[in-house]
Scaffold this motif. Structure first.
Motif, short mmCIF file in Angstrom:
data_model
loop_
_atom_site.label_atom_id
_atom_site.label_comp_id
_atom_site.label_asym_id
_atom_site.label_seq_id
_atom_site.Cartn_x
_atom_site.Cartn_y
_atom_site.Cartn_z
N LEU A 45 32.57 -12.86 37.43
CA LEU A 45 32.36 -11.53 36.86
C LEU A 45 32.26 -10.46 37.94
O LEU A 45 32.82 -9.37 37.81
N ARG A 46 31.57 -10.78 39.03
CA ARG A 46 31.45 -9.83 40.14
C ARG A 46 32.81 -9.60 40.81
O ARG A 46 33.14 -8.48 41.20
N PHE A 47 33.58 -10.67 40.96
CA PHE A 47 34.93 -10.57 41.52
C PHE A 47 35.78 -9.63 40.66
O PHE A 47 36.42 -8.70 41.17
N LEU A 48 35.79 -9.87 39.36
CA LEU A 48 36.57 -9.02 38.46
C LEU A 48 36.08 -7.58 38.48
O LEU A 48 36.88 -6.64 38.49
N GLN A 49 34.76 -7.39 38.50
CA GLN A 49 34.19 -6.04 38.55
C GLN A 49 34.67 -5.31 39.81
O GLN A 49 34.97 -4.12 39.76
N SER A 50 34.76 -6.03 40.92
CA SER A 50 35.22 -5.40 42.17
C SER A 50 36.67 -4.93 42.04
O SER A 50 37.10 -4.04 42.78
N LEU A 51 37.41 -5.52 41.11
CA LEU A 51 38.80 -5.13 40.86
C LEU A 51 38.91 -4.10 39.74
O LEU A 51 40.02 -3.69 39.38
N GLY A 52 37.76 -3.72 39.16
CA GLY A 52 37.77 -2.77 38.05
C GLY A 52 38.16 -3.41 36.73
O GLY A 52 38.66 -2.74 35.84
N LEU A 53 37.93 -4.73 36.61
CA LEU A 53 38.35 -5.49 35.43
C LEU A 53 37.16 -6.21 34.80
O LEU A 53 36.10 -6.33 35.43
N THR A 54 37.35 -6.70 33.58
CA THR A 54 36.36 -7.57 32.93
C THR A 54 37.10 -8.77 32.33
O THR A 54 38.32 -8.73 32.15
N GLU A 55 36.36 -9.81 32.00
CA GLU A 55 36.99 -11.00 31.42
C GLU A 55 37.64 -10.72 30.06
O GLU A 55 38.54 -11.44 29.66
N LEU A 56 37.17 -9.71 29.37
CA LEU A 56 37.70 -9.42 28.04
C LEU A 56 38.71 -8.30 27.99
O LEU A 56 39.26 -8.02 26.93
N ASN A 57 38.96 -7.65 29.14
CA ASN A 57 39.95 -6.57 29.13
C ASN A 57 40.65 -6.47 30.48
O ASN A 57 40.20 -5.78 31.38
N ILE A 58 41.76 -7.16 30.55
CA ILE A 58 42.63 -7.09 31.72
C ILE A 58 44.00 -6.72 31.17
O ILE A 58 44.76 -7.59 30.72
#
Length: 146
Positions: A45-58
């Motif tokens: 989740l932190r990795f995705l957040q650093s990319l401006g993303l979430t698990e439910l909305n890419i």
């Protein structure tokens, strides 16, 4: 007994620190295997957040796990801080693998290696979907390297 062996990538572009809370400790007094997956989830989740993303909305798609592997390298105890690194590799048409390296901050010893298989998923059609360009762009990639 054969053990799982994970060949970690040489380069991990993301790094974060996670403190080990008492809720992650099992009856043996150390990090439990179920709690290790919880830490992997937090790191993802932190990795995705650093990319401006979430698990439910890419790019309108979600991300689901297809598999997970854990290899314990050292005991982890309550109150320790772990330095966690994440890398994405092994791309295919519908996903990739995420690799995680957890090290003890105090002495830099590896504590846990992990891998999760990622599948991009359209929750409206309930079908797998191609790796979204938004994910690739966030990683600085032009196209899926397959």
């Amino acid at each position: 007994m054969a053990r799982i062996k994970l060949d970690l990538p040489e380069y991990f572009p993301f790094r974060t620190e996670i403190s080990v809370g008492i809720g992650l400790i099992n009856y043996g007094g150390h990090l439990g295997n179920d709690s290790a997956l919880t830490l992997v989830h937090e790191a993802r989740l932190r990795f995705l957040q650093s990319l401006g993303l979430t698990e439910l909305n890419i790019g309108g798609l979600g991300m689901i796990l297809t598999d997970a592997a854990l290899v314990f390298k050292a005991e982890v105890f309550w109150g320790e801080t772990l330095v966690v690194e994440v890398a994405s590799t092994e791309f295919n048409k519908y996903g990739c693998d995420l690799f995680y390296r957890f090290r003890k901050q105090a002495d830099n010893r590896d504590a846990l290696h992990a891998k999760t298989g990622i599948l991009f998923f359209d929750f409206t059609t309930h079908k797998p979907a191609k790796v979204p360009v938004e994910f690739l762009s966030a990683l600085g990639m032009q196209e899926t390297p397959i």
